[in-house]
Design a protein around this motif. Structure first.
Motif, PDB file in Angstrom:
ATOM      1  N   PRO A 217       0.831  -1.147  -0.086  1.00 38.14           N
ATOM      2  CA  PRO A 217      -0.135   0.025  -0.058  1.00 38.14           C
ATOM      3  C   PRO A 217       0.889   1.108   0.183  1.00 38.14           C
ATOM      4  O   PRO A 217       2.109   1.156   0.434  1.00 38.14           O
ATOM      5  N   GLY A 218       0.351   2.460  -0.422  1.00 36.52           N
ATOM      6  CA  GLY A 218       0.992   3.468  -0.690  1.00 36.52           C
ATOM      7  C   GLY A 218       1.463   4.044   0.844  1.00 36.52           C
ATOM      8  O   GLY A 218       0.645   4.152   1.699  1.00 36.52           O
ATOM      9  N   ASP A 219       2.695   4.468   0.956  1.00 41.40           N
ATOM     10  CA  ASP A 219       3.309   5.139   2.223  1.00 41.40           C
ATOM     11  C   ASP A 219       4.414   6.131   1.815  1.00 41.40           C
ATOM     12  O   ASP A 219       5.581   5.829   1.601  1.00 41.40           O
ATOM     13  N   PRO A 220       3.904   7.439   1.721  1.00 47.20           N
ATOM     14  CA  PRO A 220       4.781   8.502   1.343  1.00 47.20           C
ATOM     15  C   PRO A 220       6.016   8.659   2.757  1.00 47.20           C
ATOM     16  O   PRO A 220       6.845   9.219   2.458  1.00 47.20           O
ATOM     17  N   ALA A 221       5.628   8.120   3.824  1.00 48.03           N
ATOM     18  CA  ALA A 221       6.574   8.185   4.854  1.00 48.03           C
ATOM     19  C   ALA A 221       7.882   7.487   4.461  1.00 48.03           C
ATOM     20  O   ALA A 221       8.937   7.608   5.044  1.00 48.03           O
ATOM     21  N   ALA A 222       7.731   6.402   3.506  1.00 46.16           N
ATOM     22  CA  ALA A 222       9.125   5.619   3.323  1.00 46.16           C
ATOM     23  C   ALA A 222      10.007   6.140   2.715  1.00 46.16           C
ATOM     24  O   ALA A 222      11.173   5.859   2.359  1.00 46.16           O
ATOM     25  N   PHE A 223       9.560   7.474   1.822  1.00 43.44           N
ATOM     26  CA  PHE A 223      10.483   8.306   1.209  1.00 43.44           C
ATOM     27  C   PHE A 223      10.853   9.446   1.670  1.00 43.44           C
ATOM     28  O   PHE A 223      11.751  10.485   1.207  1.00 43.44           O
ATOM     29  N   ALA A 224       9.850  10.075   2.556  1.00 42.69           N
ATOM     30  CA  ALA A 224      10.044  11.276   2.938  1.00 42.69           C
ATOM     31  C   ALA A 224      11.246  11.897   3.490  1.00 42.69           C
ATOM     32  O   ALA A 224      11.723  12.861   3.468  1.00 42.69           O
ATOM     33  N   ASP A 225      11.865  10.928   4.335  1.00 40.07           N
ATOM     34  CA  ASP A 225      13.267  11.414   5.022  1.00 40.07           C
ATOM     35  C   ASP A 225      14.273  11.634   4.017  1.00 40.07           C
ATOM     36  O   ASP A 225      15.114  12.455   4.007  1.00 40.07           O
ATOM     37  N   VAL A 226      14.554  10.967   2.452  1.00 40.05           N
ATOM     38  CA  VAL A 226      15.480  11.097   1.796  1.00 40.05           C
ATOM     39  C   VAL A 226      15.187  12.416   0.845  1.00 40.05           C
ATOM     40  O   VAL A 226      15.985  13.237   0.488  1.00 40.05           O
ATOM     41  N   VAL A 227      13.892  12.567   0.474  1.00 38.21           N
ATOM     42  CA  VAL A 227      13.305  13.858  -0.161  1.00 38.21           C
ATOM     43  C   VAL A 227      13.492  15.056   0.662  1.00 38.21           C
ATOM     44  O   VAL A 227      13.892  16.151   0.017  1.00 38.21           O
ATOM     45  N   ALA A 228      13.438  15.051   1.922  1.00 42.26           N
ATOM     46  CA  ALA A 228      13.512  16.238   2.889  1.00 42.26           C
ATOM     47  C   ALA A 228      14.953  16.653   2.877  1.00 42.26           C
ATOM     48  O   ALA A 228      15.301  17.769   3.056  1.00 42.26           O
ATOM     49  N   GLN A 229      15.950  15.824   2.112  1.00 45.99           N
ATOM     50  CA  GLN A 229      17.357  16.527   2.452  1.00 45.99           C
ATOM     51  C   GLN A 229      17.683  17.426   1.317  1.00 45.99           C
ATOM     52  O   GLN A 229      18.773  17.932   1.185  1.00 45.99           O
ATOM     53  N   VAL A 230      16.953  17.288   0.106  1.00 46.39           N
ATOM     54  CA  VAL A 230      17.261  17.908  -1.163  1.00 46.39           C
ATOM     55  C   VAL A 230      16.587  19.493  -1.032  1.00 46.39           C
ATOM     56  O   VAL A 230      15.539  19.784  -0.858  1.00 46.39           O
ATOM     57  N   PRO A 231      17.783  20.201  -0.993  1.00 50.14           N
ATOM     58  CA  PRO A 231      17.321  21.915  -0.735  1.00 50.14           C
ATOM     59  C   PRO A 231      16.483  22.219  -1.901  1.00 50.14           C
ATOM     60  O   PRO A 231      16.828  21.881  -2.990  1.00 50.14           O
ATOM     61  N   GLY A 232      15.606  23.144  -1.445  1.00 50.92           N
ATOM     62  CA  GLY A 232      14.950  23.687  -2.484  1.00 50.92           C
ATOM     63  C   GLY A 232      13.795  23.098  -3.105  1.00 50.92           C
ATOM     64  O   GLY A 232      13.033  23.343  -3.864  1.00 50.92           O
ATOM     65  N   VAL A 233      13.421  21.941  -2.530  1.00 51.38           N
ATOM     66  CA  VAL A 233      12.321  21.117  -2.922  1.00 51.38           C
ATOM     67  C   VAL A 233      10.938  21.138  -1.592  1.00 51.38           C
ATOM     68  O   VAL A 233      11.447  20.764  -0.540  1.00 51.38           O
ATOM     69  N   THR A 234       9.852  21.296  -2.116  1.00 56.33           N
ATOM     70  CA  THR A 234       8.749  21.460  -1.121  1.00 56.33           C
ATOM     71  C   THR A 234       8.058  19.846  -1.650  1.00 56.33           C
ATOM     72  O   THR A 234       7.729  19.670  -2.834  1.00 56.33           O
ATOM     73  N   SER A 235       7.505  19.157  -0.181  1.00 55.62           N
ATOM     74  CA  SER A 235       6.705  18.211  -0.841  1.00 55.62           C
ATOM     75  C   SER A 235       5.437  17.863  -0.136  1.00 55.62           C
ATOM     76  O   SER A 235       5.175  18.550   1.281  1.00 55.62           O
ATOM     77  N   THR A 236       4.378  17.959  -0.529  1.00 52.57           N
ATOM     78  CA  THR A 236       2.980  18.066  -0.177  1.00 52.57           C
ATOM     79  C   THR A 236       2.163  16.649  -0.306  1.00 52.57           C
ATOM     80  O   THR A 236       2.432  16.045  -1.607  1.00 52.57           O
ATOM     81  N   VAL A 237       1.348  15.960   0.604  1.00 52.54           N
ATOM     82  CA  VAL A 237       0.767  15.016   0.508  1.00 52.54           C
ATOM     83  C   VAL A 237      -0.696  14.895   0.447  1.00 52.54           C
ATOM     84  O   VAL A 237      -1.176  15.637   1.464  1.00 52.54           O
ATOM     85  N   ASP A 238      -1.362  14.654  -0.543  1.00 52.76           N
ATOM     86  CA  ASP A 238      -2.827  14.606  -0.504  1.00 52.76           C
ATOM     87  C   ASP A 238      -3.375  13.319  -1.021  1.00 52.76           C
ATOM     88  O   ASP A 238      -3.473  12.869  -2.017  1.00 52.76           O
ATOM     89  N   GLY A 239      -3.658  12.424   0.133  1.00 50.02           N
ATOM     90  CA  GLY A 239      -4.191  11.093  -0.105  1.00 50.02           C
ATOM     91  C   GLY A 239      -3.063  10.288  -0.700  1.00 50.02           C
ATOM     92  O   GLY A 239      -1.979  10.229  -0.079  1.00 50.02           O
ATOM     93  N   THR A 240      -3.252   9.599  -1.747  1.00 57.36           N
ATOM     94  CA  THR A 240      -2.143   8.755  -2.639  1.00 57.36           C
ATOM     95  C   THR A 240      -1.326   9.664  -3.538  1.00 57.36           C
ATOM     96  O   THR A 240      -0.861   9.064  -4.305  1.00 57.36           O
ATOM     97  N   THR A 241      -1.526  10.958  -3.503  1.00 58.28           N
ATOM     98  CA  THR A 241      -0.873  11.856  -4.205  1.00 58.28           C
ATOM     99  C   THR A 241       0.191  12.774  -3.605  1.00 58.28           C
ATOM    100  O   THR A 241      -0.080  13.626  -2.576  1.00 58.28           O
TER     101      THR A 241
END
Length: 276
Positions: free
Chosen positions: A189-213
């Protein structure tokens, strides 16, 4: 045309249609068995590097940790080549004497406790801490610097991993767009937490979660690609089904490449769809 002739014509068309559908399903089934569950990195036009889910996740952490340490891509290249040689990009709980983890670091040599070394974030950070102690490290050879940090009994062993490390670091640092994709046939099943930690390290990138998107935004194309491909390296854990980027689309299936052309893509925006 007589009713009898018409009936035969309709039957023939249906039979051809069924044969075509059966052939397509057979091809799809065959491809599903021939294309392995892996993450694939295009090294050049004809060669693909294959990584297991464990290897791709660990590579993502190593590269994300280079961002976290505010280091250039060359640091990630050196670290990847080192971990490839020392552990095959696996977080090993064993090794020569008391060596452990991705980099086979030894508690007895002051690298940290066993628990710390078995944390890929910690072990990657410790590798970078040692790397930057060497003068002009970023302008010296990959194998030279790997050996300087590791002090291995096989000082030239890292050389055979240089090409793959350069290609993989380029994908995960975003300088090689549309070069990493993954094939996963699980029902994770979809789990954005599985990659949130690595994405968070990239400077200048904003990540938003809306359900499965998950929507990634950045004014920097390389940063946007880095975040997207770092996320994709965690496809198996995260249940990622598709990614849409400006000019490119990737969808889960039996293909190991991105498709060019993305009518839904917007400049500066990457969209990841996760399983329900």
């Amino acid at each position: 045309m007589s009713k009898k002739t018409l009936a035969w014509t309709v039957a023939l068309v249906l039979a051809i249609g069924l044969l075509g559908f059966g052939a397509w399903k057979g091809y799809d089934y065959l491809m599903s068995r021939l294309v392995r569950e892996r993450c694939y990195v295009n090294v050049d036009g004809s060669e693909q590097l294959q990584l297991t889910a464990e290897q791709s996740r660990n590579a993502a952490v190593i590269v994300a940790a280079s961002y976290k340490a505010d280091l250039p891509a060359q640091a990630a290249v050196i670290a990847l080549a080192t971990a490839w040689q020392e552990s095959g990009l696996r977080n090993l709980d064993y090794g020569d004497r008391d060596s452990l983890g991705l980099f086979q670091q030894r508690p007895s040599y002051g690298w940290g406790t066993e628990e710390q070394i078995l944390d890929p974030w910690y072990s990657s950070g410790r590798f970078y801490e040692e790397l930057v102690k060497f003068d002009d490290w970023e302008n010296r050879g990959i194998t030279e610097m790997a050996q300087a940090v590791q002090r291995s009994g096989h000082p030239d062993a890292y050389r055979k991993h240089e090409e793959n490390a350069i290609a993989l670091a380029g994908s995960l640092r975003g300088t090689r767009p549309a070069s990493l994709s993954c094939v996963d046939r699980t029902d994770t099943p979809g789990d954005p937490a599985a990659f949130a930690d690595v994405v968070a390290q990239v400077p200048g990138v904003t990540s938003t979660v809306d359900g499965t998107t998950v929507t990634l935004t950045s004014d920097d194309d390389a940063a946007l690609w880095a975040a997207t491909q770092l996320a994709l390296a965690n496809t198996r854990l995260a249940g990622i089904e598709s990614a849409v980027m400006p000019g490119h689309t990737w969808r889960q299936g039996n293909t190991t490449t991105w498709s060019q052309g993305s009518p839904d893509g917007q400049p500066g925006v990457g969209t990841l769809k996760l399983r329900q």
